[in-house]
Design an enzyme around this catalytic site. Sequence first.
Site, PDB file in Angstrom:
ATOM      1  N   GLY A 153      -3.215  -1.048  -7.153  1.00 21.34           N
ATOM      2  CA  GLY A 153      -2.343  -1.823  -7.330  1.00 21.34           C
ATOM      3  C   GLY A 153      -2.439  -3.087  -8.218  1.00 21.34           C
ATOM      4  O   GLY A 153      -3.754  -3.775  -8.357  1.00 21.34           O
ATOM      5  N   GLN A 154      -1.641  -3.512  -9.008  1.00 21.92           N
ATOM      6  CA  GLN A 154      -1.612  -4.598  -9.890  1.00 21.92           C
ATOM      7  C   GLN A 154      -1.875  -5.788  -9.320  1.00 21.92           C
ATOM      8  O   GLN A 154      -2.244  -6.753 -10.156  1.00 21.92           O
ATOM      9  CB  GLN A 154      -0.170  -4.648 -10.705  1.00 21.92           C
ATOM     10  CG  GLN A 154      -0.062  -5.761 -11.905  1.00 21.92           C
ATOM     11  CD  GLN A 154      -1.131  -5.595 -12.848  1.00 21.92           C
ATOM     12  OE1 GLN A 154      -1.592  -4.742 -13.253  1.00 21.92           O
ATOM     13  NE2 GLN A 154      -1.250  -6.722 -13.552  1.00 21.92           N
ATOM     14  N   GLN A 163     -18.756  -5.225  -1.567  1.00 22.49           N
ATOM     15  CA  GLN A 163     -17.795  -6.263  -2.289  1.00 22.49           C
ATOM     16  C   GLN A 163     -17.447  -7.442  -1.711  1.00 22.49           C
ATOM     17  O   GLN A 163     -16.900  -8.166  -2.080  1.00 22.49           O
ATOM     18  CB  GLN A 163     -16.445  -5.426  -2.440  1.00 22.49           C
ATOM     19  CG  GLN A 163     -15.431  -5.209  -1.342  1.00 22.49           C
ATOM     20  CD  GLN A 163     -14.372  -4.659  -2.083  1.00 22.49           C
ATOM     21  OE1 GLN A 163     -14.357  -3.347  -2.417  1.00 22.49           O
ATOM     22  NE2 GLN A 163     -13.275  -5.191  -1.999  1.00 22.49           N
ATOM     23  N   HIS A 215       0.749  -1.280  -0.105  1.00 23.33           N
ATOM     24  CA  HIS A 215       0.073  -0.074  -0.027  1.00 23.33           C
ATOM     25  C   HIS A 215       0.932   1.409  -0.069  1.00 23.33           C
ATOM     26  O   HIS A 215       0.541   2.186  -0.808  1.00 23.33           O
ATOM     27  CB  HIS A 215      -0.803   0.227   1.251  1.00 23.33           C
ATOM     28  CG  HIS A 215      -1.878  -0.897   1.338  1.00 23.33           C
ATOM     29  ND1 HIS A 215      -2.006  -2.197   2.042  1.00 23.33           N
ATOM     30  CD2 HIS A 215      -2.971  -1.053   0.647  1.00 23.33           C
ATOM     31  CE1 HIS A 215      -3.010  -2.801   1.987  1.00 23.33           C
ATOM     32  NE2 HIS A 215      -3.584  -2.157   1.021  1.00 23.33           N
TER      33      HIS A 215
END
Length: 286
Positions: free
Chosen positions: A147-148, A61, A37
């Site tokens: 983030g990937q 979610q 992060h």
Amino acid sequence: MTTILRTIAEVRAWRGQLPAAHRVAFVPTMGALHVGHMSLVNLARDRADVTIASIFVNPLQFGPTEDLGKYPRPIENDLALLDAAAVGAVFLPSVHELCPDGASTFVVEESVSRHLCGAVRPGHFRGVATIVLKLFNIVSPHLAVFGQKDAQQCAVIERMVRDLNLRIEIVRGPIVRESDGLALSSRNVYLDAAARAAASTIFASLEAARQAFAGGERNAVALAAIGRSVLAAKPLIELQYWEVRHPESLEEIETVGPSGALLAVAAYLGSTRLIDNLTINPAGLP
């Protein structure tokens, strides 16, 4: 000193006081912050005049059997990390602030969200897209950093931004890994010693497929079989999916072509679900 904002009105007032020429970067998180992060925060700070982060464990979610209740919430530690990183402000909304009673409007992306995690977590990306769009509307950033590791989430948000003509640049931050390859995740704290040792095999499976690709293998089924075989040797790992997909549409492919491919995996270690991915291209590089 980082400013703590708890309501939509406070965020908009803070945002309205910034100089018009300031470029604003936004890093939305669910807290339980780690080095991964903070790498996103650093990326945001490098690209903007001021950075705002949010911490919100999004109930929309999570499925009914997922880990919403036990999701880690070390808020004081999170705030200390963001303050040390010189983040300008942190938005800490309550559930009611972002999900008021009677809300009946949601954002549904109907293409890239159908695959991978979307296929096994119904409603997950509807929850993600709805809250992210609300945050975008509240914060009004010039850019937002994701983030990937959550590659499909990135793809869904990029498609939403494109389709809804949002004036926001989406930046993907690279995956940050432990020394043995395990992708950093807030859920890693759930792993006991045996599960943690086995978890590194997730990255090993991706790396095995990448090496096969670098050696000339282009058949998607063969590459997936190589990755799955690595995980099959670890009885503690329950594979949910291991796929080779088009890097943008996330559709199934037969052969890895000039656009490359996304190698994507989701697996359980006990009750802990972890995801990871690698992108391969014709040069055989990540």
